[in-house]
Design a protein around this motif. Structure first.
Motif, mmCIF file in Angstrom:
data_model
loop_
_atom_site.group_PDB
_atom_site.id
_atom_site.type_symbol
_atom_site.label_atom_id
_atom_site.label_comp_id
_atom_site.label_asym_id
_atom_site.label_seq_id
_atom_site.Cartn_x
_atom_site.Cartn_y
_atom_site.Cartn_z
ATOM 1 N N UNK A 130 -1.324 8.755 -11.962
ATOM 2 C CA UNK A 130 -0.582 9.989 -10.029
ATOM 3 C C UNK A 130 -1.127 9.854 -9.314
ATOM 4 N N UNK A 131 -2.472 9.050 -8.868
ATOM 5 C CA UNK A 131 -3.034 8.639 -7.941
ATOM 6 C C UNK A 131 -2.447 8.654 -6.421
ATOM 7 N N UNK A 132 -2.772 9.351 -4.810
ATOM 8 C CA UNK A 132 -2.524 8.706 -3.814
ATOM 9 C C UNK A 132 -3.274 8.502 -2.763
ATOM 10 N N UNK A 133 -2.804 7.240 -2.795
ATOM 11 C CA UNK A 133 -3.796 7.633 -0.893
ATOM 12 C C UNK A 133 -3.959 7.789 0.385
ATOM 13 N N UNK A 134 -4.897 7.751 0.849
ATOM 14 C CA UNK A 134 -4.604 8.749 2.504
ATOM 15 C C UNK A 134 -3.300 8.082 2.967
ATOM 16 N N UNK A 135 -3.439 6.874 3.240
ATOM 17 C CA UNK A 135 -2.354 6.468 3.885
ATOM 18 C C UNK A 135 -0.556 6.890 3.658
ATOM 19 N N UNK A 179 -0.579 10.179 4.179
ATOM 20 C CA UNK A 179 -0.155 10.773 5.752
ATOM 21 C C UNK A 179 1.116 10.438 5.838
ATOM 22 N N UNK A 180 1.926 10.038 5.399
ATOM 23 C CA UNK A 180 3.652 9.428 6.035
ATOM 24 C C UNK A 180 4.004 10.675 4.892
ATOM 25 N N UNK A 181 3.815 10.724 4.449
ATOM 26 C CA UNK A 181 5.289 12.220 3.005
ATOM 27 C C UNK A 181 4.681 13.401 3.570
ATOM 28 N N UNK A 193 -5.002 -1.379 3.705
ATOM 29 C CA UNK A 193 -4.132 -0.659 2.575
ATOM 30 C C UNK A 193 -3.643 -1.214 1.762
ATOM 31 N N UNK A 194 -3.184 -1.182 0.679
ATOM 32 C CA UNK A 194 -3.345 -1.740 -1.043
ATOM 33 C C UNK A 194 -1.910 -2.295 -0.630
ATOM 34 N N UNK A 195 -1.371 -2.727 -1.580
ATOM 35 C CA UNK A 195 0.001 -2.892 -1.419
ATOM 36 C C UNK A 195 1.104 -2.251 -1.602
ATOM 37 N N UNK A 196 0.938 -1.312 -2.060
ATOM 38 C CA UNK A 196 2.289 0.121 -1.980
ATOM 39 C C UNK A 196 1.498 0.858 -1.339
ATOM 40 N N UNK A 197 1.399 1.114 -0.800
ATOM 41 C CA UNK A 197 0.895 1.425 0.886
ATOM 42 C C UNK A 197 1.423 0.508 1.862
ATOM 43 N N UNK A 198 1.930 -0.218 2.238
ATOM 44 C CA UNK A 198 2.284 -1.317 2.280
ATOM 45 C C UNK A 198 3.672 -1.196 2.823
ATOM 46 N N UNK A 199 4.145 -1.166 1.499
ATOM 47 C CA UNK A 199 5.883 -1.029 1.778
ATOM 48 C C UNK A 199 5.718 0.185 1.744
ATOM 49 N N UNK A 212 -5.145 -5.030 13.061
ATOM 50 C CA UNK A 212 -3.945 -5.709 12.707
ATOM 51 C C UNK A 212 -2.504 -4.692 12.479
ATOM 52 N N UNK A 213 -1.680 -4.907 12.153
ATOM 53 C CA UNK A 213 -0.828 -4.472 12.067
ATOM 54 C C UNK A 213 0.129 -5.086 10.474
ATOM 55 N N UNK A 214 1.572 -4.222 10.584
ATOM 56 C CA UNK A 214 2.193 -4.386 9.154
ATOM 57 C C UNK A 214 2.820 -5.608 9.270
ATOM 58 N N UNK A 215 3.166 -6.374 9.812
ATOM 59 C CA UNK A 215 3.891 -7.574 9.771
ATOM 60 C C UNK A 215 2.785 -9.266 8.984
ATOM 61 N N UNK A 216 1.464 -8.396 10.215
ATOM 62 C CA UNK A 216 0.637 -9.397 9.462
ATOM 63 C C UNK A 216 -0.267 -8.915 7.249
ATOM 64 N N UNK A 217 0.226 -7.361 8.060
ATOM 65 C CA UNK A 217 0.306 -7.029 6.135
ATOM 66 C C UNK A 217 1.111 -7.103 5.226
ATOM 67 N N UNK A 218 2.055 -7.411 5.604
ATOM 68 C CA UNK A 218 2.929 -7.311 4.536
ATOM 69 C C UNK A 218 3.960 -8.589 5.015
ATOM 70 N N UNK A 219 3.926 -10.206 5.151
ATOM 71 C CA UNK A 219 4.832 -10.913 6.245
ATOM 72 C C UNK A 219 6.184 -11.257 5.235
ATOM 73 N N UNK A 220 7.285 -11.594 5.514
ATOM 74 C CA UNK A 220 8.831 -12.414 5.099
ATOM 75 C C UNK A 220 8.765 -10.490 4.004
ATOM 76 N N UNK A 221 8.820 -8.871 4.445
ATOM 77 C CA UNK A 221 9.064 -7.593 3.629
ATOM 78 C C UNK A 221 10.166 -7.703 3.519
ATOM 79 N N UNK A 222 10.668 -5.981 2.591
ATOM 80 C CA UNK A 222 11.594 -5.998 2.462
ATOM 81 C C UNK A 222 11.965 -4.723 2.686
#
Ligand SMILES: [Zn+2]
Length: 160
Positions: A62-67, A70-72, A97-103, A138-148
Motif C-alpha cells: 500500500x505504500x505510495x511513492x513521492x512522484x 504529487x500527481x494524485x 522514478x520506479x517503473x510504476x511511477x514512470x507509467x 532527463x524526461x519521460x521519453x528517455x525513462x519510458x521509451x515505446x510507452x503505452x
C-alpha cells in the motif's frame, strides 16, 4: 504556443524552485519500513508547485511513492497540466522514478517534460546553500521509451 512549438526548457528560476520544493517535500516522507525518504515536486503549467512525499504503509504494497503522491494530489484537484518534475532522495546520486511511477507520469505528462533527478548533497541543507553537485536532467521519453499511453486507447481496433 502550440504543442508542436512548445519549448520544454525550464528557466533557472523554475529549476531552482522545483529543486528546493522537492527537498521540502522530502521532509514529510513517512518511511518507517523502507527507510528511503523521497521528495517530488511538480511545476504546473500555471506556475504552481505541487509537492509529494513517499508514504509507506504497514502492508508494504500500500505504500505510495513521492512522484505518485504529487500527481494524485494535483490530479484530484483538477490540475492536469505540468511542465516539470524534480525528485530527490537521501542518496548522493541521481535516483530515477520506479517503473510504476514512470507509467503514472505517462498519464499526465509529455514525453519531453523535463524531469530533474537531484542528489541529496545538492544543498548544504541547513542554509539552502548550493553545492557544486550536478543534477541529472532527463524526461519521460528517455525513462519510458515505446510507452503505452492514453492515446493508444483511441486507436482503431478489430472487434473481438
Ligand atoms: Zn515510484
Amino acid at each position: 504556443m502550440t504543442a508542436a512549438t512548445k519549448s520544454w526548457t525550464l528557466s533557472v528560476e523554475q529549476q531552482e524552485l522545483l529543486i528546493k520544493s522537492c527537498f521540502e517535500a522530502k521532509e514529510f516522507s513517512y518511511t518507517p519500513y523502507s527507510k528511503f525518504p523521497v521528495g517530488a515536486a511538480l511545476l504546473t503549467a500555471d506556475g504552481r508547485v505541487i509537492k509529494g512525499a513517499c508514504i509507506d504503509n504497514v502492508t508494504y504494497a500500500g505504500s505510495i511513492c513521492a512522484e505518485r503522491t504529487a500527481l494524485v494530489k494535483a490530479a484530484s484537484e483538477g490540475i492536469r497540466s505540468f511542465i516539470g518534475l524534480a525528485v530527490t532522495t537521501n542518496v548522493a546520486a541521481p535516483i530515477s522514478p520506479c517503473g510504476m511511477c514512470r507509467q503514472f507520469i505517462r498519464e499526465f505528462c509529455s514525453d519531453e517534460m523535463p524531469i530533474l533527478l537531484v542528489p541529496v548533497d545538492y544543498y548544504d541543507t541547513e542554509k539552502w546553500n548550493l553545492k557544486k553537485v550536478s543534477i541529472q536532467v532527463t524526461n519521460l521519453g528517455e525513462l519510458l521509451p515505446f510507452s503505452f499511453g492514453p492515446e493508444d486507447l483511441e486507436l482503431s481496433r478489430k472487434s473481438s
